[in-house]
Design an enzyme around this catalytic site. Sequence first.
Site: not given
Ligand code: HPA
Length: 272
Positions: A31, A62, A84, A86-87, A114, A212-213, A236, A247
Amino acid sequence: MSRQYAKLQNVVDEIRRVTDFVPTVAVVLGSGLGDFAKEIDKVAEVKYTSLSDFPVSTVSGHEGKFIFGKVGKTNVVCMQGRVHFYEGYTTKEVVMPIRIMKMLGAKTLVLTNAAGGLNSSFKVGDFMQITGHISSFVPSPLIGENVDELGERFPDMTEVYDKNLITYINDIASNLDIEIKQGVYLQTTGPNYETPEEIKMFGLLGADAVGMSTAVEAMVACSMGMKVAGISLITNLAAGLGNKLSHEEVKQVASEKTEVFKKLLYNVLENI
Ligand code: HPA
């Protein structure tokens, strides 16, 4: 030949009609980190949408293509954009591009992403080398008919992330004066971020970062005998440990760190 292998071979054939370039290293850009693709001395590119039965990314930040080319003397194939779970794709579909890159010749896989930081010593903007992962919250991509041509039914996962690559990347970062931490990555399904209660649980389970990957991609690469490295950018602090998550913030931090990230990845690939 297994049915799955025949389907994969068909995609490889489609790519081979565009380029005969043989990569030794495969790279997945996470990401907001897709900008690295500009650093590659490009020989060819193939859009995912031009391939049969190929999962296509739907997320902003992406792109969706394979880029073939050189980083120094190293032949790379780079995924600018991944798909992903989730898609709505199965994890088996999510890892299909990893299988394709292996079939094209790649022996090593460098995964980037990320991630949210759980480890209390992590700050926003830190890099973390993945030393291990927890994938138990998403279905295994290896469920279903085994692709015998690419790996065994019950693959060992004792050392998914290659120890030599971990040392090597550490040395590169240290020579460049880039701080890089180490930790365990936990993959969730997404697309929602976690609750603070879930983050507390993940911390108890030993996770240092969450995203998430990546873990399913690393798993399938390991099952195929590839050497795997993983680098997370902590965009984060995980839920409940800092501000509310978005996001936009993830993309913002990724774009602020893009130059350092590019330098690190360039040097890693050039000397690999
Ligand atoms: N959680 C899940 N996926 C992420 C996060 C998070 O805090 N930051 C970037 N991708």
